[in-house]
Design a protein around this motif. Structure first.
Motif, PDB file in Angstrom:
ATOM      1  N   ALA A 283       0.686  -1.306   0.040  1.00 28.54           N
ATOM      2  CA  ALA A 283       0.146   0.198  -0.151  1.00 28.54           C
ATOM      3  C   ALA A 283       0.998   1.046   0.057  1.00 28.54           C
ATOM      4  O   ALA A 283       1.996   1.183   0.353  1.00 28.54           O
ATOM      5  CB  ALA A 283      -0.934  -0.022   1.162  1.00 28.54           C
TER       6      ALA A 283
ATOM      7  N   VAL B 157       5.703   3.144  -0.518  1.00 31.92           N
ATOM      8  CA  VAL B 157       4.957   1.861  -0.758  1.00 31.92           C
ATOM      9  C   VAL B 157       5.655   0.860   0.272  1.00 31.92           C
ATOM     10  O   VAL B 157       6.669   0.705   0.280  1.00 31.92           O
ATOM     11  CB  VAL B 157       5.098   1.315  -2.157  1.00 31.92           C
TER      12      VAL B 157
ATOM     13  N   PHE C  58      -5.224   3.114  -2.561  1.00 34.03           N
ATOM     14  CA  PHE C  58      -3.971   2.930  -3.106  1.00 34.03           C
ATOM     15  C   PHE C  58      -3.354   1.801  -2.452  1.00 34.03           C
ATOM     16  O   PHE C  58      -2.339   1.897  -1.530  1.00 34.03           O
ATOM     17  CB  PHE C  58      -2.836   4.310  -2.829  1.00 34.03           C
ATOM     18  N   ALA C  59      -3.580   0.654  -2.519  1.00 31.14           N
ATOM     19  CA  ALA C  59      -3.181  -0.473  -2.057  1.00 31.14           C
ATOM     20  C   ALA C  59      -3.740  -1.822  -2.932  1.00 31.14           C
ATOM     21  O   ALA C  59      -4.582  -1.513  -3.731  1.00 31.14           O
ATOM     22  CB  ALA C  59      -3.850  -0.484  -0.601  1.00 31.14           C
ATOM     23  N   GLU C  60      -3.347  -2.633  -2.336  1.00 35.97           N
ATOM     24  CA  GLU C  60      -3.825  -4.071  -3.310  1.00 35.97           C
ATOM     25  C   GLU C  60      -5.324  -4.379  -2.776  1.00 35.97           C
ATOM     26  O   GLU C  60      -5.920  -5.245  -3.515  1.00 35.97           O
ATOM     27  CB  GLU C  60      -2.814  -5.269  -2.844  1.00 35.97           C
TER      28      GLU C  60
ATOM     29  N   LEU D 160       1.649   1.026  -8.533  1.00 29.05           N
ATOM     30  CA  LEU D 160       1.610   1.428  -7.181  1.00 29.05           C
ATOM     31  C   LEU D 160       3.080   2.284  -6.983  1.00 29.05           C
ATOM     32  O   LEU D 160       2.865   3.027  -6.019  1.00 29.05           O
ATOM     33  CB  LEU D 160       1.461   0.437  -6.460  1.00 29.05           C
TER      34      LEU D 160
ATOM     35  N   PRO E 171      -2.749  -1.388  -8.848  1.00 32.74           N
ATOM     36  CA  PRO E 171      -2.076  -1.877  -7.909  1.00 32.74           C
ATOM     37  C   PRO E 171      -1.236  -3.214  -8.180  1.00 32.74           C
ATOM     38  O   PRO E 171      -0.135  -3.729  -7.930  1.00 32.74           O
ATOM     39  CB  PRO E 171      -2.798  -2.115  -6.657  1.00 32.74           C
TER      40      PRO E 171
END
Length: 356
Positions: A3, A15, A118-120, A323, A346
């Motif tokens: 993330a 990240v 903003f992450a998986e 990402l 991502p």
């Protein structure tokens, strides 16, 4: 999961790996396939919004696949393709009972009230009220914008703005939200004047059907005068799609008699309060309206227009990044913003399933 995380406002995010989210009893966890980079994310990163707890993961405009569901969720199931309004409603308050989930009294917002997309993976609240199905023929990148910029513009133009064929519509600010408004107003049969400081943004507005463009830099005395001249007395409907004291005032001053101003761009406190020319509002009997997203139950008419090809939100996407590139792109939103919309994908780099 991976993330984008920031631990101080205005300091570079990075990240890193963080714990996987788990669904609330009435919520879900969605595997993020695409998420939009929005100026609202930049405002949150800068600390312009109240209530953001650090460390924080931004991102509120997303589409993906349901990965896990809470024990009390009735409808959504793992594997469903979904998007979600950036305002996640509770479904139980007075506003929700009246159908106005976009102003829910107990709303949550991914990327603001809790960790975002903003992450998986991202956790979303009250799934039965908020999830919107994404048809197979729609890409995740296109669908991501339906959670914020495109749906917000649709309700601002069609719902709150009550656009009608043949009307003049002025759009102040041609970022992702403003360009969406241009496209939607043109599809509704309106004549659009696009206003921005970026030649590239105005070129896109023209490509999406704007009848005229105004370079605000060339009109230091105010772009509103140029709009009134081009429209023969002023716009019937004008939108501030940027959210600044200057564009808000210019939008109101762009209107003709009995015109309608819709404030759709957020106005952070750091920029100061706009000076609304209330004497003009009274004299011309203008309407001043706000617009804040769009409830999930209101999506079908917009979805029908997207599926038919009448509306083309896919054309707004001008950049796709991973990402790892997102922190720098987020920081760059404070400067000269490029034309069009940037999408973050991502990806799935670590494992095939949540917790697997």
């Amino acid at each position: 999961m991976r993330a984008v995380v920031f631990e101080e406002f205005g300091r570079e995010a990075r990240v890193r790996e963080v714990p996987d989210p788990v669904p609330a009893p009435q919520g879900v966890v969605v595997r993020v396939e695409a998420t939009g980079l929005c100026r609202s994310d930049w405002h949150g990163w800068m600390g312009h919004d109240e209530g953001i707890a650090l460390p924080h993961v931004p991102g509120h405009e997303l589409a993906g696949v349901v990965e896990a569901v809470g024990a009390e969720v009735v409808g959504p199931r793992p594997g469903d393709r979904v998007t979600v309004p950036f305002v996640c409603a509770c479904g139980r308050c007075g506003a929700c009972a009246s159908g106005a989930q976009q102003v829910c009294e107990r709303q949550t917002q991914p990327g603001f009230t809790h960790w975002g997309s903003f992450a998986e993976y991202v956790a979303l609240e009250h799934a039965d009220v908020n999830l919107v199905a994404v048809p197979e023929e729609l890409s995740f990148a296109t669908a991501a914008g339906l959670g914020c910029r495109f749906a917000t513009a649709f309700r601002a133009v069609v719902g709150q703005g009550r656009v009608a064929p043949g009307e003049w519509v002025a759009v102040h600010g041609c970022g992702g939200l403003g360009l969406s408004a241009v496209m939607i107003a043109v599809a509704a049969g309106a004549r659009v004047v696009a206003v921005d400081v970026s030649a590239a943004a105005l070129d896109l507005a023209k490509a999406f059907g704007a009848a005229a463009c105004v370079d605000a830099v060339a009109h230091p005395e105010g772009a509103d005068a140029a709009v009134r001249e081009l429209t023969g007395g002023g716009a019937h409907l004008s939108l501030d799609a940027l959210g600044s004291p200057v564009t808000c005032t210019a939008s109101v001053r762009s209107l003709r008699r009995r015109g309608r101003h819709v404030q759709v761009g957020l106005l952070p406190r750091a920029a100061g309060a706009p000076v609304v020319p209330m004497a003009r509002v009274i004299a011309l009997e203008l309407e001043i309206l706000g617009s804040h997203g769009m409830a999930a139950h209101a999506y079908p008419p917009m979805m029908d227009l997207v599926r038919s090809g009448t509306l083309r939100p896919d054309l707004l996407i001008t950049s796709t990044i991973g990402l790892a590139e997102a922190p720098a792109a987020l920081a760059a939103m404070g400067g000269a913003v490029g034309a069009g919309v940037t999408i973050i994908e991502p990806g799935r780099t670590r494992r095939g399933a949540l917790g697997g």
